[in-house]
Design a protein around this motif. Sequence first.
Motif, PDB file in Angstrom:
ATOM      1  N   LEU A 122      63.563 -15.321  22.966  1.00 44.22           N
ATOM      2  CA  LEU A 122      63.772 -14.780  21.626  1.00 44.22           C
ATOM      3  C   LEU A 122      64.827 -15.602  20.898  1.00 44.22           C
ATOM      4  N   ARG A 159      63.688  -6.755  11.121  1.00 38.02           N
ATOM      5  CA  ARG A 159      63.038  -5.458  10.987  1.00 38.02           C
ATOM      6  C   ARG A 159      62.651  -5.218   9.556  1.00 38.02           C
ATOM      7  N   TYR A 203      59.764 -16.321  18.997  1.00 34.67           N
ATOM      8  CA  TYR A 203      60.094 -16.832  20.316  1.00 34.67           C
ATOM      9  C   TYR A 203      59.908 -18.343  20.352  1.00 34.67           C
ATOM     10  N   SER A 250      54.999  -5.903  15.604  1.00 39.39           N
ATOM     11  CA  SER A 250      54.755  -4.674  16.371  1.00 39.39           C
ATOM     12  C   SER A 250      53.397  -4.094  15.975  1.00 39.39           C
ATOM     13  N   GLY A 276      59.805   1.685  25.156  1.00 41.98           N
ATOM     14  CA  GLY A 276      58.433   1.365  24.793  1.00 41.98           C
ATOM     15  C   GLY A 276      58.176   1.322  23.308  1.00 41.98           C
ATOM     16  N   GLN A 277      59.251   1.343  22.523  1.00 41.13           N
ATOM     17  CA  GLN A 277      59.063   1.261  21.083  1.00 41.13           C
ATOM     18  C   GLN A 277      58.860  -0.199  20.702  1.00 41.13           C
ATOM     19  N   GLY A 278      57.876  -0.473  19.893  1.00 40.20           N
ATOM     20  CA  GLY A 278      57.515  -1.854  19.559  1.00 40.20           C
ATOM     21  C   GLY A 278      58.572  -2.609  18.803  1.00 40.20           C
ATOM     22  N   HIS A 279      59.636  -1.958  18.378  1.00 39.97           N
ATOM     23  CA  HIS A 279      60.656  -2.653  17.599  1.00 39.97           C
ATOM     24  C   HIS A 279      61.843  -3.088  18.440  1.00 39.97           C
ATOM     25  N   GLN A 280      61.636  -3.234  19.749  1.00 41.99           N
ATOM     26  CA  GLN A 280      62.686  -3.731  20.618  1.00 41.99           C
ATOM     27  C   GLN A 280      62.306  -5.098  21.169  1.00 41.99           C
ATOM     28  N   PRO A 281      63.285  -5.998  21.331  1.00 44.91           N
ATOM     29  CA  PRO A 281      62.981  -7.333  21.870  1.00 44.91           C
ATOM     30  C   PRO A 281      62.395  -7.245  23.274  1.00 44.91           C
ATOM     31  N   GLN A 282      61.495  -8.159  23.573  1.00 46.05           N
ATOM     32  CA  GLN A 282      60.964  -8.281  24.919  1.00 46.05           C
ATOM     33  C   GLN A 282      61.579  -9.511  25.569  1.00 46.05           C
ATOM     34  N   HIS A 283      61.907  -9.362  26.843  1.00 47.39           N
ATOM     35  CA  HIS A 283      62.516 -10.444  27.618  1.00 47.39           C
ATOM     36  C   HIS A 283      61.528 -10.847  28.700  1.00 47.39           C
ATOM     37  N   ASN A 286      56.653  -2.965  11.899  1.00 51.01           N
ATOM     38  CA  ASN A 286      58.013  -2.888  11.376  1.00 51.01           C
ATOM     39  C   ASN A 286      59.015  -3.751  12.148  1.00 51.01           C
ATOM     40  N   TYR A 287      58.528  -4.580  13.072  1.00 48.80           N
ATOM     41  CA  TYR A 287      59.422  -5.435  13.849  1.00 48.80           C
ATOM     42  C   TYR A 287      58.749  -6.785  14.049  1.00 48.80           C
ATOM     43  N   GLY A 303      53.324   1.145  17.513  1.00 46.22           N
ATOM     44  CA  GLY A 303      54.722   0.878  17.799  1.00 46.22           C
ATOM     45  C   GLY A 303      55.017   0.755  19.281  1.00 46.22           C
ATOM     46  N   THR A 304      54.012   0.419  20.083  1.00 47.12           N
ATOM     47  CA  THR A 304      54.181   0.389  21.532  1.00 47.12           C
ATOM     48  C   THR A 304      54.148  -1.011  22.119  1.00 47.12           C
ATOM     49  N   ALA A 305      53.730  -1.998  21.335  1.00 41.43           N
ATOM     50  CA  ALA A 305      53.596  -3.355  21.876  1.00 41.43           C
ATOM     51  C   ALA A 305      53.706  -4.370  20.745  1.00 41.43           C
ATOM     52  N   LEU A 306      53.742  -5.645  21.122  1.00 42.28           N
ATOM     53  CA  LEU A 306      53.786  -6.745  20.159  1.00 42.28           C
ATOM     54  C   LEU A 306      52.452  -7.471  20.137  1.00 42.28           C
TER      55      LEU A 306
END
Lengths: 112, 114
Positions: free
Chosen positions: A46, A51, A36, A93, B97-104, A31-32, A97-100
Amino acid sequence: GENVEQHPSTLSVQEGDSAVIKCTYSDSASNYFPWYKQELGKRPQLIIDIRSNVGEKKDQRIAVTLNKTAKHFSLHITETQPEDSAVYFCAASNQAGTALIFGKGTTLSVSS
Amino acid sequence: DGGITQSPKYLFRKEGQNVTLSCEQNLNHDAMYWYRQDPGQGLRLIYYSQIVNDFQKGDIAEGYSVSREKKESFPLTVTSAQKNPTAFYLCASSIDGQGHQPQHFGDGTRLSIL
């Protein structure tokens, strides 16, 4: 397993042309979807993200579109400039929902 | 993103040696990640941590170990069991730790074999 496919692996355009990079993902729970940009020897940065509740997002010369039914999303760069030359990565994602999960990257070259 | 610092920038490993890569963040982010980048392979997830004192294996965890004793620190150890450690290692963080947040990302550490 969860996977993100990215195409093309390399893309060469003339300055001022548009560039399009496409990604497909395997997990319908994703969902995300961030994009980059990584210049040579530098950190990924980024540039835009979207979303699942949105079909399109635009930021100046950059836009991203998302088709959840087909499970693919695309990056569009208009009026390309030499400084747009870099490697671009898409990501999605994961199911938990824990990683990319990242695609393998597209090397964009813009010639003047 | 000046909030994530990786060190050293370059690192050399001898046969049979363990080496540790440092990653520190002052962004007050809960989640931290380690990726390995090889030419043409994109970014592959090694380990991630959603909260202090907890971490999970990623896709290529074999030969690596991590710890998360402090919120701001997530060191990665490349053990002698990792037979092909030569790569560019990137650390990242996100608000949660939610996958829908940007990573830096940090600036990376380039590891080579002597």
